[in-house]
Structures are given as C-alpha cells and as structure tokens.
Motif scaffolding. Structure first.
Motif, PDB file in Angstrom:
ATOM      1  N   HIS A  43       0.834  -1.197   0.000  1.00 51.73           N
ATOM      2  CA  HIS A  43       0.000   0.000   0.000  1.00 51.73           C
ATOM      3  C   HIS A  43       0.870   1.249   0.000  1.00 51.73           C
ATOM      4  N   VAL A  44       0.355   2.265  -0.667  1.00 54.81           N
ATOM      5  CA  VAL A  44       1.009   3.577  -0.664  1.00 54.81           C
ATOM      6  C   VAL A  44       0.120   4.508   0.159  1.00 54.81           C
ATOM      7  N   LEU A  45       0.743   5.331   0.983  1.00 51.22           N
ATOM      8  CA  LEU A  45       0.014   6.287   1.812  1.00 51.22           C
ATOM      9  C   LEU A  45       0.134   7.655   1.156  1.00 51.22           C
ATOM     10  N   VAL A  46      -1.018   8.277   0.883  1.00 56.96           N
ATOM     11  CA  VAL A  46      -1.050   9.555   0.199  1.00 56.96           C
ATOM     12  C   VAL A  46      -1.856  10.540   1.032  1.00 56.96           C
ATOM     13  N   GLN A  47      -1.263  11.696   1.294  1.00 56.56           N
ATOM     14  CA  GLN A  47      -1.989  12.741   2.013  1.00 56.56           C
ATOM     15  C   GLN A  47      -2.503  13.756   1.009  1.00 56.56           C
ATOM     16  N   ALA A  48      -3.831  13.946   1.002  1.00 59.68           N
ATOM     17  CA  ALA A  48      -4.465  14.894   0.091  1.00 59.68           C
ATOM     18  C   ALA A  48      -4.287  16.317   0.610  1.00 59.68           C
ATOM     19  N   ARG A  49      -4.554  17.276  -0.245  1.00 61.50           N
ATOM     20  CA  ARG A  49      -4.403  18.684   0.136  1.00 61.50           C
ATOM     21  C   ARG A  49      -5.333  19.081   1.285  1.00 61.50           C
ATOM     22  N   ASP A  50      -6.464  18.365   1.422  1.00 58.40           N
ATOM     23  CA  ASP A  50      -7.394  18.687   2.508  1.00 58.40           C
ATOM     24  C   ASP A  50      -6.963  18.066   3.837  1.00 58.40           C
ATOM     25  N   GLY A  51      -5.818  17.365   3.845  1.00 62.14           N
ATOM     26  CA  GLY A  51      -5.289  16.774   5.066  1.00 62.14           C
ATOM     27  C   GLY A  51      -5.662  15.314   5.281  1.00 62.14           C
ATOM     28  N   GLN A  52      -6.605  14.808   4.499  1.00 62.32           N
ATOM     29  CA  GLN A  52      -7.012  13.409   4.637  1.00 62.32           C
ATOM     30  C   GLN A  52      -5.939  12.493   4.059  1.00 62.32           C
ATOM     31  N   THR A  53      -5.679  11.387   4.755  1.00 62.91           N
ATOM     32  CA  THR A  53      -4.698  10.410   4.281  1.00 62.91           C
ATOM     33  C   THR A  53      -5.416   9.212   3.685  1.00 62.91           C
ATOM     34  N   TYR A  54      -4.976   8.802   2.509  1.00 60.27           N
ATOM     35  CA  TYR A  54      -5.538   7.651   1.810  1.00 60.27           C
ATOM     36  C   TYR A  54      -4.513   6.533   1.798  1.00 60.27           C
ATOM     37  N   ARG A  55      -4.971   5.310   1.845  1.00 59.71           N
ATOM     38  CA  ARG A  55      -4.118   4.116   1.800  1.00 59.71           C
ATOM     39  C   ARG A  55      -4.575   3.293   0.605  1.00 59.71           C
ATOM     40  N   TRP A  56      -3.770   3.286  -0.451  1.00 58.99           N
ATOM     41  CA  TRP A  56      -4.142   2.609  -1.685  1.00 58.99           C
ATOM     42  C   TRP A  56      -3.222   1.425  -1.957  1.00 58.99           C
ATOM     43  N   TRP A  57      -3.825   0.304  -2.342  1.00 59.03           N
ATOM     44  CA  TRP A  57      -3.063  -0.876  -2.744  1.00 59.03           C
ATOM     45  C   TRP A  57      -2.439  -0.579  -4.098  1.00 59.03           C
ATOM     46  N   HIS A  58      -1.230  -1.060  -4.293  1.00 56.02           N
ATOM     47  CA  HIS A  58      -0.536  -0.844  -5.565  1.00 56.02           C
ATOM     48  C   HIS A  58       0.032  -2.160  -6.067  1.00 56.02           C
ATOM     49  N   HIS A  59      -0.100  -2.406  -7.368  1.00 55.39           N
ATOM     50  CA  HIS A  59       0.319  -3.663  -7.991  1.00 55.39           C
ATOM     51  C   HIS A  59       1.832  -3.867  -7.986  1.00 55.39           C
ATOM     52  N   HIS A  60       2.591  -2.783  -8.131  1.00 48.10           N
ATOM     53  CA  HIS A  60       4.055  -2.845  -8.178  1.00 48.10           C
ATOM     54  C   HIS A  60       4.645  -1.906  -7.121  1.00 48.10           C
ATOM     55  N   PRO A  61       4.506  -2.245  -5.826  1.00 50.03           N
ATOM     56  CA  PRO A  61       4.972  -1.318  -4.786  1.00 50.03           C
ATOM     57  C   PRO A  61       6.472  -1.032  -4.852  1.00 50.03           C
ATOM     58  N   ARG A  62       7.276  -2.015  -5.194  1.00 49.03           N
ATOM     59  CA  ARG A  62       8.731  -1.792  -5.284  1.00 49.03           C
ATOM     60  C   ARG A  62       9.055  -0.773  -6.372  1.00 49.03           C
ATOM     61  N   ARG A  63       8.404  -0.914  -7.504  1.00 51.20           N
ATOM     62  CA  ARG A  63       8.619   0.012  -8.627  1.00 51.20           C
ATOM     63  C   ARG A  63       8.156   1.417  -8.246  1.00 51.20           C
ATOM     64  N   LEU A  64       7.014   1.519  -7.565  1.00 45.53           N
ATOM     65  CA  LEU A  64       6.509   2.817  -7.152  1.00 45.53           C
ATOM     66  C   LEU A  64       7.449   3.477  -6.144  1.00 45.53           C
ATOM     67  N   ARG A  65       7.968   2.699  -5.207  1.00 42.75           N
ATOM     68  CA  ARG A  65       8.915   3.248  -4.232  1.00 42.75           C
ATOM     69  C   ARG A  65      10.143   3.845  -4.931  1.00 42.75           C
ATOM     70  N   LEU A  66      10.658   3.111  -5.911  1.00 42.33           N
ATOM     71  CA  LEU A  66      11.821   3.612  -6.660  1.00 42.33           C
ATOM     72  C   LEU A  66      11.490   4.899  -7.425  1.00 42.33           C
ATOM     73  N   ALA A  67      10.285   4.971  -7.990  1.00 37.39           N
ATOM     74  CA  ALA A  67       9.887   6.162  -8.740  1.00 37.39           C
ATOM     75  C   ALA A  67       9.734   7.359  -7.816  1.00 37.39           C
ATOM     76  N   VAL A  68       9.208   7.136  -6.613  1.00 37.96           N
ATOM     77  CA  VAL A  68       9.001   8.224  -5.660  1.00 37.96           C
ATOM     78  C   VAL A  68      10.331   8.736  -5.132  1.00 37.96           C
ATOM     79  N   GLU A  69      11.276   7.814  -4.917  1.00 37.40           N
ATOM     80  CA  GLU A  69      12.601   8.218  -4.430  1.00 37.40           C
ATOM     81  C   GLU A  69      13.281   9.108  -5.423  1.00 37.40           C
TER      82      GLU A  69
END
Length: 69
Positions: A43-69
């Motif tokens: 799961h990726v944790l995303v904080q929206a501009r309104d302050g709410q935090t969302y927890r979304w499942w992601h198919h390729h978490p390792r790839r997403l982590r590398l892209a975010v870094e």
C-alpha cells in the motif's frame, strides 16, 4: 526512470494495477492532488491537500517506491 524494473505482463485496469489511458487523462482534469507520505507493504500512503490520508493498494509497490525516491 531507466532504473525502474519493467512492468510485467499484468493487463488489469482495476485499482492499483495498470492505468488505462482514459483514466490517466481524466485524473489530470479532476485536480485531485496529494503527496506520498510512505508505504505499508503493498500500500502507498497519500496525504491529500485537505489533510485526509488515503491508503491505496498498488500492484508494483517496489517500482513505485523507486519512482518516488
């Protein structure tokens, strides 16, 4: 982004999987922005501009982590 692992054979367009081009185009016009604040397993944790935090499942978490870094 050349250091990212390849996507693989999954062709699902469900939430957390590949993004269909129509949905990608629509997401740009909706103005829903947020900041990745962390990861929890697949799961990726995303904080929206309104302050709410969302927890979304992601198919390729390792790839997403590398892209975010």
């Amino acid at each position: 982004m050349s250091n990212l692992p390849p996507l693989g054979p999954c062709q699902a367009f469900r939430s957390g999987h590949q993004t269909h081009w129509i949905m990608a185009k629509r997401s740009r016009t909706r103005g829903r922005y947020g900041t990745v604040t962390g990861f929890d397993g697949n799961h990726v944790l995303v904080q929206a501009r309104d302050g709410q935090t969302y927890r979304w499942w992601h198919h390729h978490p390792r790839r997403l982590r590398l892209a975010v870094e």
